[in-house]
Motif scaffolding. Structure first.
Motif, short mmCIF file in Angstrom:
data_model
loop_
_atom_site.label_atom_id
_atom_site.label_comp_id
_atom_site.label_asym_id
_atom_site.label_seq_id
_atom_site.Cartn_x
_atom_site.Cartn_y
_atom_site.Cartn_z
N VAL A 198 0.85 -1.19 0.00
CA VAL A 198 0.00 0.00 0.00
C VAL A 198 0.89 1.24 0.00
CG1 VAL A 198 -1.81 1.28 1.21
CG2 VAL A 198 -1.77 -1.22 1.31
N VAL A 199 0.69 2.09 -1.01
CA VAL A 199 1.38 3.37 -1.10
C VAL A 199 0.32 4.43 -0.92
CG1 VAL A 199 2.74 4.90 -2.55
CG2 VAL A 199 3.10 2.43 -2.68
N SER A 200 0.48 5.29 0.10
CA SER A 200 -0.56 6.29 0.36
C SER A 200 0.07 7.57 0.89
CB SER A 200 -1.57 5.76 1.38
OG SER A 200 -0.93 5.50 2.61
N GLY A 201 -0.74 8.59 0.96
CA GLY A 201 -0.28 9.86 1.49
C GLY A 201 -1.26 10.96 1.16
N GLU A 202 -0.77 12.20 1.31
CA GLU A 202 -1.65 13.33 1.06
C GLU A 202 -0.83 14.53 0.60
OE1 GLU A 202 -5.37 15.63 3.19
OE2 GLU A 202 -4.16 14.24 4.35
N ARG A 203 -1.33 15.19 -0.41
CA ARG A 203 -0.73 16.44 -0.89
C ARG A 203 -1.54 17.57 -0.28
NH1 ARG A 203 -0.95 15.83 -6.34
NH2 ARG A 203 1.10 14.91 -6.36
N THR A 204 -0.90 18.42 0.55
CA THR A 204 -1.63 19.44 1.30
C THR A 204 -1.20 20.85 0.95
OG1 THR A 204 -0.02 19.26 3.08
CG2 THR A 204 -2.00 17.90 3.27
N GLU A 205 -0.62 21.04 -0.19
CA GLU A 205 -0.10 22.35 -0.58
C GLU A 205 -1.17 23.44 -0.58
OE1 GLU A 205 1.58 23.89 -4.75
OE2 GLU A 205 2.66 22.21 -3.89
N ARG A 206 -2.38 23.11 -0.91
CA ARG A 206 -3.47 24.07 -1.03
C ARG A 206 -3.77 24.78 0.30
NH1 ARG A 206 -9.36 22.35 -3.31
NH2 ARG A 206 -10.39 24.32 -3.00
N GLU A 207 -3.74 24.04 1.40
CA GLU A 207 -4.05 24.63 2.70
C GLU A 207 -3.06 25.74 3.06
OE1 GLU A 207 -4.16 21.42 5.47
OE2 GLU A 207 -5.81 20.43 4.46
N LYS A 208 -1.79 25.53 2.74
CA LYS A 208 -0.78 26.53 3.04
C LYS A 208 -1.07 27.83 2.29
CE LYS A 208 4.00 27.57 2.18
NZ LYS A 208 4.65 27.63 0.92
N ASP A 209 -1.42 27.70 1.01
CA ASP A 209 -1.71 28.89 0.21
C ASP A 209 -2.94 29.63 0.73
OD1 ASP A 209 0.43 28.46 -1.43
OD2 ASP A 209 -0.71 27.48 -3.02
N GLU A 210 -3.96 28.89 1.15
CA GLU A 210 -5.17 29.54 1.66
C GLU A 210 -4.88 30.33 2.92
OE1 GLU A 210 -7.96 26.34 1.96
OE2 GLU A 210 -8.41 26.38 -0.18
N LYS A 211 -3.96 29.83 3.76
CA LYS A 211 -3.59 30.56 4.97
C LYS A 211 -2.87 31.85 4.64
CE LYS A 211 -3.24 26.47 7.88
NZ LYS A 211 -2.32 25.56 8.57
N ASP A 212 -2.13 31.86 3.52
CA ASP A 212 -1.39 33.05 3.12
C ASP A 212 -2.25 34.03 2.32
OD1 ASP A 212 0.84 31.97 4.31
OD2 ASP A 212 1.65 31.13 2.45
N GLY A 213 -3.54 33.76 2.18
CA GLY A 213 -4.44 34.66 1.47
C GLY A 213 -4.38 34.53 -0.04
N VAL A 214 -3.81 33.45 -0.54
CA VAL A 214 -3.71 33.24 -1.98
C VAL A 214 -5.06 32.77 -2.51
CG1 VAL A 214 -2.60 31.86 -3.78
CG2 VAL A 214 -1.26 32.72 -1.86
N LYS A 215 -5.46 33.32 -3.64
CA LYS A 215 -6.72 32.92 -4.28
C LYS A 215 -6.38 32.24 -5.60
CE LYS A 215 -10.68 35.06 -6.47
NZ LYS A 215 -11.30 36.34 -6.78
N TYR A 216 -6.87 31.03 -5.79
CA TYR A 216 -6.62 30.30 -7.02
C TYR A 216 -7.53 30.82 -8.13
CZ TYR A 216 -3.61 26.76 -4.99
OH TYR A 216 -2.56 26.09 -4.41
N LEU A 217 -6.95 31.09 -9.28
CA LEU A 217 -7.72 31.43 -10.46
C LEU A 217 -7.99 30.19 -11.30
CD1 LEU A 217 -5.89 34.72 -11.45
CD2 LEU A 217 -7.99 34.45 -10.11
#
Length: 167
Positions: free
Chosen positions: A92-111
């Motif tokens: 079993v290979v598993s995990g999580e990519r959480t890059e989005r949460e960091k950007d949201e904390k910094d006030g970044v808005k995805y276009l």
């Protein structure tokens, strides 16, 4: 709601666009107006795991002395990847990519957001000759390579000689 049931691909919509729309609808189904996920339900967990598995393509190679599993995981930190063996023969290979949460904390808005974030998982049933005690995982340049050594072939059984006694 599953858009594939409506035959929208017949209208010339690209599969990638349909996939993005489907993900947006799934998010809406899975969250309330405040963006909170509902309490965990078994069916939703199964669907989420199935999506995580489908979103993690992998190559499997067989060498004379090993099996090698290769998965592209760009942007994932090595600490967020877990490699395990379940039931003595399931890799079993598993995990999580959480890059989005960091950007949201910094006030970044995805276009535009096309890179997948969230959980990923793949399960592989290992052959009988896989040595689950000899597994090596290396993550480099966004590619995970898991090597499972093969057990040595069993030695051929020597015929047993029975002494014939004279009666």
């Amino acid at each position: 709601m599953d858009l594939r049931n409506f035959g929208l691909s017949n209208f010339g919509l690209e599969p990638q666009l349909l996939s993005t729309i489907q993900d947006m609808l799934d998010f809406a189904d899975d969250h309330d107006r405040a963006g909170r996920a509902p309490p965990e339900q078994p069916i939703r967990a199964y669907v989420r795991d199935a999506k995580a598995m489908a979103a993690t393509p992998a190559d499997v190679k067989e060498y004379p002395n090993s099996y090698v599993f290769i998965a592209d995981m760009p942007g994932v930190k090595a600490a967020e990847i877990k490699v395990q063996v379940e039931d003595d023969n399931v890799l079993v290979v598993s995990g999580e990519r959480t890059e989005r949460e960091k950007d949201e904390k910094d006030g970044v808005k995805y276009l535009r957001m096309e890179r997948r974030v969230g959980k990923f998982m793949r399960k592989f049933v290992l052959p009988e000759n896989a040595n689950v005690e000899a597994i090596n995982a290396v993550y480099q340049d966004g590619v995970l390579q898991v090597t499972v050594e093969k057990l040595p072939p069993p030695e051929p059984k020597k015929p047993k000689t029975v002494e014939v006694k004279v009666a």
